[in-house]
Design a protein around this motif. Structure first.
Motif, PDB file in Angstrom:
ATOM      1  N   HIS A 116      70.283  40.947  -3.551  1.00 54.19           N
ATOM      2  CA  HIS A 116      69.038  41.189  -4.295  1.00 54.19           C
ATOM      3  C   HIS A 116      67.842  41.092  -3.347  1.00 54.19           C
ATOM      4  O   HIS A 116      67.943  40.464  -2.291  1.00 54.19           O
ATOM      5  N   THR A 118      65.345  39.462  -3.882  1.00 55.18           N
ATOM      6  CA  THR A 118      64.767  38.120  -3.998  1.00 55.18           C
ATOM      7  C   THR A 118      64.999  37.345  -2.692  1.00 55.18           C
ATOM      8  O   THR A 118      64.273  36.392  -2.402  1.00 55.18           O
ATOM      9  N   ARG A 146      76.208  45.217  -4.054  1.00 55.64           N
ATOM     10  CA  ARG A 146      77.074  44.298  -4.805  1.00 55.64           C
ATOM     11  C   ARG A 146      78.493  44.838  -4.836  1.00 55.64           C
ATOM     12  O   ARG A 146      78.686  46.034  -5.053  1.00 55.64           O
ATOM     13  N   GLN A 160      66.380  47.886  -5.743  1.00 56.48           N
ATOM     14  CA  GLN A 160      65.696  46.946  -6.624  1.00 56.48           C
ATOM     15  C   GLN A 160      64.196  47.005  -6.423  1.00 56.48           C
ATOM     16  O   GLN A 160      63.707  47.215  -5.308  1.00 56.48           O
ATOM     17  N   TYR A 200      67.470  30.329  -9.946  1.00 56.77           N
ATOM     18  CA  TYR A 200      66.198  30.089  -9.260  1.00 56.77           C
ATOM     19  C   TYR A 200      64.974  30.181 -10.154  1.00 56.77           C
ATOM     20  O   TYR A 200      63.863  29.952  -9.686  1.00 56.77           O
ATOM     21  N   ASN A 222      64.651  41.702 -15.389  1.00 59.27           N
ATOM     22  CA  ASN A 222      64.927  40.273 -15.446  1.00 59.27           C
ATOM     23  C   ASN A 222      63.710  39.583 -14.807  1.00 59.27           C
ATOM     24  O   ASN A 222      63.089  40.148 -13.905  1.00 59.27           O
ATOM     25  N   ALA A 244      57.794  35.972 -11.308  1.00 61.74           N
ATOM     26  CA  ALA A 244      58.445  37.086 -10.608  1.00 61.74           C
ATOM     27  C   ALA A 244      59.318  37.885 -11.553  1.00 61.74           C
ATOM     28  O   ALA A 244      59.751  37.382 -12.589  1.00 61.74           O
ATOM     29  N   GLY A 246      62.347  41.394 -11.523  1.00 61.44           N
ATOM     30  CA  GLY A 246      63.116  42.347 -10.733  1.00 61.44           C
ATOM     31  C   GLY A 246      63.838  43.302 -11.658  1.00 61.44           C
ATOM     32  O   GLY A 246      64.171  42.971 -12.788  1.00 61.44           O
TER      33      GLY A 246
HETATM   34  N1  PHE Z   1      67.034  38.702  -8.494  1.00 60.14           N
HETATM   35  C1  PHE Z   1      67.167  39.083  -9.872  1.00 60.14           C
HETATM   36  C2  PHE Z   1      68.316  40.101  -9.993  1.00 60.14           C
HETATM   37  O1  PHE Z   1      68.916  40.440  -9.009  1.00 60.14           O
HETATM   38  C3  PHE Z   1      65.903  39.645 -10.432  1.00 60.14           C
HETATM   39  C4  PHE Z   1      64.819  38.629 -10.540  1.00 60.14           C
HETATM   40  C5  PHE Z   1      63.784  38.596  -9.612  1.00 60.14           C
HETATM   41  C6  PHE Z   1      64.821  37.690 -11.541  1.00 60.14           C
HETATM   42  C7  PHE Z   1      62.791  37.667  -9.697  1.00 60.14           C
HETATM   43  C8  PHE Z   1      63.840  36.754 -11.652  1.00 60.14           C
HETATM   44  C9  PHE Z   1      62.816  36.738 -10.710  1.00 60.14           C
HETATM   45  O2  PHE Z   1      68.638  40.546 -11.061  1.00 60.14           O
END
Ligand code: PHE
Length: 286
Positions: A116, A118, A146, A160, A200, A222, A244, A246
């Motif tokens: 991700h 993130t 993935r 993403q 997180y 999300n 945040a 995504g």
């Molecule tokens: N990293 C999450 C995902 O892969 C998306 C996300 C980003 C969720 C930031 C919360 C905050 O789905």
């Protein structure tokens, strides 16, 4: 070199690139700065550990993540920060009890293809925490990987979109507000939120948008507020919060262009006829 026998496609489609350009413009208009996303290879540390994702979490399994054979491990991590991350996982701190297990450096060192974007946000927030605090709004749009079965809505690699706001005194209302603002620019004005779980973020919310054409609510992303267990070991001040969200780039593209099979959009089975017919064409270079 990757474990297993996986061939990654490098095709892209003009519908997707148009949505991508449109999204970049939306973020820039909203005052967000773009994060540097030019590393597909990442360490487990930045992809998972820094995000308070425990080492036994199923997402860290080779069935879900592509680990690298060579170079199999990372050489450099910020040692004092690694120590604080180890502590928060093992014994907690900042009013958290942690996960109470033996955190292993070898797990954190393992290289992977980032799962991700993130991972990029965690690096950026860590860097931000090393300077006197200044509020920031960041975004990124880039590729993630993935290890999952491919079907009409899932690919082993996709893009993403990620946005984050880092400031003092932010609340869930700020997150809901910024999400309404962001999605309304894409013509998605009716939004609903559902409680969710991410290691997180707390609270976390799935985002749904009402699709007038499909006459139903569809999941579009999300989101959440990054946990103190993630932010405080980085060194961010106690009163600083980060909101945040995504989503996959393929998702809004499919919704906005009425495409119902993700394989028509990206990957080795992409419909070349569709690409040729479209006015702009760019071959998967990020
Ligand atoms: N990293 C999450 C995902 O892969 C998306 C996300 C980003 C969720 C930031 C919360 C905050 O789905």
């Amino acid at each position: 070199m990757l474990k297993g026998n996986v061939v990654f496609g490098v095709y892209s489609d003009s519908a997707q690139n148009r949505v991508r350009a449109q999204l970049k413009q939306i973020f820039l208009c909203m005052g967000f700065e773009e994060m540097p996303t030019n590393n597909f290879v990442e360490s487990s540390f930045w992809n998972f550990d820094a995000l308070f994702q425990p080492q036994q979490h199923p997402a860290r399994d080779s069935h879900d993540t592509f680990f690298l054979d060579a170079p199999s491990t990372t050489k450099r991590l910020p040692e004092d920060y690694v120590e604080r991350v180890k502590q928060i996982h093992e014994t907690g701190g900042y009013e958290s009890r942690g996960y109470v297990y033996d955190w292993k450096r070898e797990e954190a060192n393992k290289n992977l293809l980032r799962t991700h974007t993130t991972a990029v946000s965690s690096r950026m927030l860590y860097q931000l925490a090393q300077k006197p605090f200044a509020p920031k709004k960041y975004f990124s749009i880039d590729r993630v990987f993935r290890n999952e079965a491919v079907d009409r809505t899932h690919l082993a690699e996709f893009h993403q979109i990620e946005g984050l706001v880092c400031d003092r005194g932010l609340t869930l209302c700020d997150l809901i507000g910024v999400l309404h603002d962001f999605f309304s620019h894409l013509g998605m004005t009716k939004l609903k939120f559902k409680p969710a779980y991410n290691p997180y973020t707390e609270p976390s919310m799935e985002i749904f948008s009402y699709h007038e054409g499909f006459k139903k609510w569809v999941e579009v992303g999300n989101s959440g507020m990054f946990r103190p267990e993630m932010l405080r070991p980085m060194g961010l001040p106690e009163d600083v919060q980060v909101i945040a969200w995504g989503l996959s780039l393929e998702r809004p593209t499919m919704i906005l262009y009425g495409i119902d099979n993700i394989r028509d959009l990206f990957g080795p089975k992409v419909d070349l006829g569709l690409i040729k017919k479209n006015s702009i064409c760019r071959l998967g270079i990020n």
